[in-house]
Enzyme design. Structure first.
Site, mmCIF file in Angstrom:
data_model
loop_
_atom_site.group_PDB
_atom_site.id
_atom_site.type_symbol
_atom_site.label_atom_id
_atom_site.label_comp_id
_atom_site.label_asym_id
_atom_site.label_seq_id
_atom_site.Cartn_x
_atom_site.Cartn_y
_atom_site.Cartn_z
ATOM 1 N N SER A 51 -1.310 4.045 -8.527
ATOM 2 C CA SER A 51 -1.178 3.105 -7.414
ATOM 3 C C SER A 51 -2.552 2.711 -6.878
ATOM 4 O O SER A 51 -2.775 1.574 -6.475
ATOM 5 C CB SER A 51 -0.333 3.716 -6.291
ATOM 6 O OG SER A 51 0.977 3.977 -6.729
ATOM 7 N N SER A 90 1.443 2.744 -2.207
ATOM 8 C CA SER A 90 1.988 4.082 -2.386
ATOM 9 C C SER A 90 3.485 3.992 -2.615
ATOM 10 O O SER A 90 4.225 3.576 -1.720
ATOM 11 C CB SER A 90 1.695 4.952 -1.156
ATOM 12 O OG SER A 90 2.320 6.224 -1.282
ATOM 13 N N SER A 92 5.688 6.407 -2.973
ATOM 14 C CA SER A 92 6.420 7.352 -2.127
ATOM 15 C C SER A 92 6.143 7.155 -0.649
ATOM 16 O O SER A 92 6.989 7.440 0.202
ATOM 17 C CB SER A 92 6.061 8.792 -2.512
ATOM 18 O OG SER A 92 4.719 9.090 -2.153
ATOM 19 N N THR A 95 2.100 10.628 -0.045
ATOM 20 C CA THR A 95 0.963 11.347 -0.597
ATOM 21 C C THR A 95 -0.015 11.732 0.516
ATOM 22 O O THR A 95 -0.477 10.874 1.280
ATOM 23 C CB THR A 95 0.234 10.496 -1.651
ATOM 24 O OG1 THR A 95 1.175 10.138 -2.674
ATOM 25 C CG2 THR A 95 -0.921 11.252 -2.267
ATOM 26 N N GLU A 171 4.604 0.558 -9.986
ATOM 27 C CA GLU A 171 3.242 0.085 -10.223
ATOM 28 C C GLU A 171 3.212 -1.282 -10.887
ATOM 29 O O GLU A 171 2.380 -2.134 -10.542
ATOM 30 C CB GLU A 171 2.479 1.126 -11.036
ATOM 31 C CG GLU A 171 2.188 2.379 -10.216
ATOM 32 C CD GLU A 171 2.358 3.659 -11.001
ATOM 33 O OE1 GLU A 171 2.603 3.589 -12.220
ATOM 34 O OE2 GLU A 171 2.258 4.733 -10.392
#
Length: 204
Positions: A51, A90, A92, A95, A171
């Site tokens: 990412s 990102s 998620s 991170t 991505e």
């Protein structure tokens, strides 16, 4: 060896997944993101792992179309000022290292934008602008907050299923999205390909 058939079929499957994902993106959030990108301000870009690479490519393109952009963590990146924009990539939104960047940016008065597959994540909840590239996500108890732990243990889970279990869907869609934003910025700012060519690196 089965030739190139499986690879091409995988490409077609990914294309279908991307098309389905695009139809789920909320247009008003895209409009907000674009409007923030064309304001007179510095733009800082951050992300971890793959990412982060997408983010670096986006920062480079922002420079090519005449905007003042920087990658967080580079030695030549200047101090952020109040009102500057920070764009985080990102999948998620959890991170740890990127959460730290997001929280620091907010504490400094920055305008925080998040490109993610998880709008209700830690970063999503504090961001001023969230563009969600929606895709199925693993159960919450499968998320490892530390990117490095996910990589070292081989337990990396991204928000990209069913075909792309190691992050490809997020991505790839993030790369397509960021390039589409650049094309729109060029239209809004009347930036032609000749202007871009003048800013390409000529000392490498």
């Amino acid at each position: 060896m089965t030739g190139c058939g499986d690879v091409l079929e995988n490409m077609r499957i990914m294309e279908e997944e991307i098309r389905a994902l695009i139809d789920k993106i909320e247009p008003e959030n895209v409009d907000l993101f674009l409007s923030e990108m064309v304001k007179e301000r510095r733009i800082y870009v951050a992300g971890a792992g793959r990412s982060g690479l997408i983010g670096r490519a986006y920062a480079m393109r922002l420079m090519h179309v005449g905007l003042e952009s920087y990658v967080v963590g580079e030695t030549v990146t200047p101090a952020m000022r109040e009102g500057d924009a920070v764009v985080i990539f990102s999948g998620s939104g959890e991170t740890n290292s990127v959460v730290d960047i997001a929280e620091t940016a907010k504490s400094l008065g920055g305008y925080l934008c998040l490109i993610t597959s998880h709008k209700n994540s830690t970063i999503g909840k504090i961001a001023d602008c969230v563009v969600e590239l929606p895709s199925p996500t693993p159960p919450e108890n499968e998320w490892e907050n530390t990117f490095e732990i996910r990589q070292i243990t081989g337990g990396y889970k991204s928000a990209s299923l069913p075909l792309a279990s190691i992050g490809t869907l997020f991505e790839t869609s993030a790369m397509i999205f960021s390039d589409a934003v650049i094309a729109s910025i060029m239209e809004v700012n009347l930036c032609g390909i000749e202007d871009v060519m003048e800013r390409l690196n000529n000392i490498q």
